[in-house]
Write an enzyme that holds these catalytic residues in place. Sequence first.
Site, PDB file in Angstrom:
ATOM      1  N   ASN A   9      21.938  36.891  44.097  1.00 60.36           N
ATOM      2  CA  ASN A   9      22.047  38.143  44.843  1.00 60.36           C
ATOM      3  C   ASN A   9      22.849  39.108  43.977  1.00 60.36           C
ATOM      4  O   ASN A   9      24.064  38.989  43.887  1.00 60.36           O
ATOM      5  CB  ASN A   9      22.760  37.874  46.179  1.00 60.36           C
ATOM      6  CG  ASN A   9      23.041  39.159  46.939  1.00 60.36           C
ATOM      7  OD1 ASN A   9      22.517  40.229  46.603  1.00 60.36           O
ATOM      8  ND2 ASN A   9      23.871  39.064  47.973  1.00 60.36           N
ATOM      9  N   TRP A  10      22.138  40.023  43.346  1.00 58.97           N
ATOM     10  CA  TRP A  10      22.824  40.921  42.413  1.00 58.97           C
ATOM     11  C   TRP A  10      23.552  42.069  43.106  1.00 58.97           C
ATOM     12  O   TRP A  10      24.241  42.846  42.461  1.00 58.97           O
ATOM     13  CB  TRP A  10      21.800  41.479  41.407  1.00 58.97           C
ATOM     14  CG  TRP A  10      21.420  40.502  40.338  1.00 58.97           C
ATOM     15  CD1 TRP A  10      21.967  39.271  40.106  1.00 58.97           C
ATOM     16  CD2 TRP A  10      20.408  40.674  39.329  1.00 58.97           C
ATOM     17  NE1 TRP A  10      21.367  38.672  39.032  1.00 58.97           N
ATOM     18  CE2 TRP A  10      20.400  39.513  38.534  1.00 58.97           C
ATOM     19  CE3 TRP A  10      19.507  41.693  39.031  1.00 58.97           C
ATOM     20  CZ2 TRP A  10      19.531  39.352  37.445  1.00 58.97           C
ATOM     21  CZ3 TRP A  10      18.643  41.532  37.959  1.00 58.97           C
ATOM     22  CH2 TRP A  10      18.662  40.373  37.170  1.00 58.97           C
ATOM     23  N   LYS A  11      23.339  42.217  44.403  1.00 59.61           N
ATOM     24  CA  LYS A  11      23.997  43.314  45.142  1.00 59.61           C
ATOM     25  C   LYS A  11      23.716  44.639  44.430  1.00 59.61           C
ATOM     26  O   LYS A  11      22.614  44.827  43.910  1.00 59.61           O
ATOM     27  CB  LYS A  11      25.483  43.011  45.315  1.00 59.61           C
ATOM     28  CG  LYS A  11      25.702  41.606  45.891  1.00 59.61           C
ATOM     29  CD  LYS A  11      27.089  41.316  46.330  1.00 59.61           C
ATOM     30  CE  LYS A  11      27.149  39.896  46.887  1.00 59.61           C
ATOM     31  NZ  LYS A  11      28.463  39.560  47.431  1.00 59.61           N
ATOM     32  N   HIS A  94      22.776  39.553  55.402  1.00 61.27           N
ATOM     33  CA  HIS A  94      23.940  39.266  54.549  1.00 61.27           C
ATOM     34  C   HIS A  94      25.205  39.840  55.200  1.00 61.27           C
ATOM     35  O   HIS A  94      25.148  40.866  55.871  1.00 61.27           O
ATOM     36  CB  HIS A  94      23.727  39.883  53.161  1.00 61.27           C
ATOM     37  CG  HIS A  94      24.782  39.464  52.189  1.00 61.27           C
ATOM     38  ND1 HIS A  94      26.003  40.091  52.111  1.00 61.27           N
ATOM     39  CD2 HIS A  94      24.819  38.457  51.288  1.00 61.27           C
ATOM     40  CE1 HIS A  94      26.733  39.486  51.179  1.00 61.27           C
ATOM     41  NE2 HIS A  94      26.037  38.494  50.670  1.00 61.27           N
ATOM     42  N   GLU A  96      27.547  41.508  54.088  1.00 60.18           N
ATOM     43  CA  GLU A  96      27.843  42.908  53.760  1.00 60.18           C
ATOM     44  C   GLU A  96      26.976  43.848  54.586  1.00 60.18           C
ATOM     45  O   GLU A  96      27.401  44.951  54.943  1.00 60.18           O
ATOM     46  CB  GLU A  96      27.665  43.125  52.246  1.00 60.18           C
ATOM     47  CG  GLU A  96      28.848  42.527  51.480  1.00 60.18           C
ATOM     48  CD  GLU A  96      28.515  41.985  50.102  1.00 60.18           C
ATOM     49  OE1 GLU A  96      27.491  42.367  49.530  1.00 60.18           O
ATOM     50  OE2 GLU A  96      29.299  41.137  49.612  1.00 60.18           O
ATOM     51  N   GLU A 166      27.482  31.496  54.451  1.00 59.55           N
ATOM     52  CA  GLU A 166      28.392  32.215  53.565  1.00 59.55           C
ATOM     53  C   GLU A 166      29.647  32.616  54.333  1.00 59.55           C
ATOM     54  O   GLU A 166      29.660  33.651  55.016  1.00 59.55           O
ATOM     55  CB  GLU A 166      27.716  33.473  53.013  1.00 59.55           C
ATOM     56  CG  GLU A 166      26.474  33.197  52.200  1.00 59.55           C
ATOM     57  CD  GLU A 166      26.187  34.335  51.234  1.00 59.55           C
ATOM     58  OE1 GLU A 166      26.113  34.066  50.027  1.00 59.55           O
ATOM     59  OE2 GLU A 166      26.064  35.492  51.675  1.00 59.55           O
ATOM     60  N   GLY A 172      32.987  36.821  47.035  1.00 60.10           N
ATOM     61  CA  GLY A 172      33.568  37.735  46.057  1.00 60.10           C
ATOM     62  C   GLY A 172      35.079  37.628  45.937  1.00 60.10           C
ATOM     63  O   GLY A 172      35.728  38.473  45.332  1.00 60.10           O
ATOM     64  N   SER A 211      31.525  32.674  46.235  1.00 59.29           N
ATOM     65  CA  SER A 211      32.241  32.291  45.017  1.00 59.29           C
ATOM     66  C   SER A 211      31.725  30.992  44.400  1.00 59.29           C
ATOM     67  O   SER A 211      32.506  30.179  43.898  1.00 59.29           O
ATOM     68  CB  SER A 211      33.752  32.215  45.272  1.00 59.29           C
ATOM     69  OG  SER A 211      34.249  33.494  45.632  1.00 59.29           O
ATOM     70  N   GLY A 232      26.401  35.384  44.062  1.00 58.67           N
ATOM     71  CA  GLY A 232      26.610  36.800  43.769  1.00 58.67           C
ATOM     72  C   GLY A 232      27.134  36.982  42.360  1.00 58.67           C
ATOM     73  O   GLY A 232      26.385  36.937  41.371  1.00 58.67           O
ATOM     74  N   GLY A 233      28.429  37.158  42.230  1.00 60.87           N
ATOM     75  CA  GLY A 233      29.055  37.499  40.952  1.00 60.87           C
ATOM     76  C   GLY A 233      28.621  36.630  39.781  1.00 60.87           C
ATOM     77  O   GLY A 233      28.316  37.136  38.696  1.00 60.87           O
TER      78      GLY A 233
HETATM   79  P1  PGA Z   1      29.758  35.786  45.484  1.00 61.47           P
HETATM   80  O1  PGA Z   1      28.709  36.423  46.529  1.00 61.47           O
HETATM   81  O2  PGA Z   1      29.052  34.642  44.809  1.00 61.47           O
HETATM   82  O3  PGA Z   1      30.078  36.916  44.537  1.00 61.47           O
HETATM   83  O4  PGA Z   1      30.928  35.342  46.272  1.00 61.47           O
HETATM   84  C1  PGA Z   1      27.837  35.610  47.271  1.00 61.47           C
HETATM   85  C2  PGA Z   1      27.026  36.455  48.225  1.00 61.47           C
HETATM   86  O5  PGA Z   1      27.589  37.381  48.814  1.00 61.47           O
HETATM   87  O6  PGA Z   1      25.805  36.231  48.421  1.00 61.47           O
END
Ligand code: PGA
Length: 247
Positions: A9-11, A94, A96, A166, A172, A211, A232-233
């Site tokens: 997930n590159w956001k 998600h 967010e 999640e 993050g 994470s 994500g990251g």
């Molecule tokens: P993260 O994000 O790996 O940067 O914690 C995961 C996500 O929100 O899908």
Amino acid sequence: MRRRFLAANWKMHKSIAEAVAFAKDFLPRIAWAEHEVAIAPPFPALSALGHALAGSPVALAAQNVHDEAQGAFTGEVAPSMLAEAGCQWVIVGHSERRHLFGERDAFIARKVAAVFAAGMRPIVCVGETLDEREAGRTFAVLETQLDGSLADVPSGHAADLVLAYEPVWAIGTGRTATPDGAQEAHAMIRGWLRGRFADDAGAIRIQYGGSVKPDNAAELLAQPDIDGALVGGASLDPESFARIVRA
Ligand code: PGA
């Protein structure tokens, strides 16, 4: 047997050029991957990344979708548009989207149905906040999100669902759930799925997200009910994501 599924997930990261460069760098690193892999770039990069991934085992995913087929919904994207752009998967609900953009379970449930109707498959995210966890409400929150978000799964499609657990406090933040703690939540989700979808529950994959890094992926993925990861990251760097795929 559930096939392991790793999704990036590159956001709101990476330009079109950066997405294409990532694909060139990443694909040779996982060419032999036996797991399912998908990448969700920002909308503008979907087409170009789709072309760059063509013929590879890596699928294209979107990060969000609207539930309506078309209409006056400024800034939104319809399911058929994502399918036409080559998406096989859509991340839905998600945290967010839930917390920064106010998405509620009923809206998420309509999106899930719309994604299936367009011939794609959803990755439906659930997870508790730190306050909810500290108040001992984790399972109650997950149950409410599952009840609401999965209210409209079309019959015959349950086994095609993918869930992502999640915990919001782990996203993050560098704070990962412990493998045991994550497994406990995944087992609860599996139990809920069994109650709702009976035998199909055993086929539904549940990703862990929050994470996930090359260094912690293997022990998380070793848990019986953790069937993959939503990353994500650590998915922004080709070698880092490839190491997670290989974990
Ligand atoms: P993260 O994000 O790996 O940067 O914690 C995961 C996500 O929100 O899908």
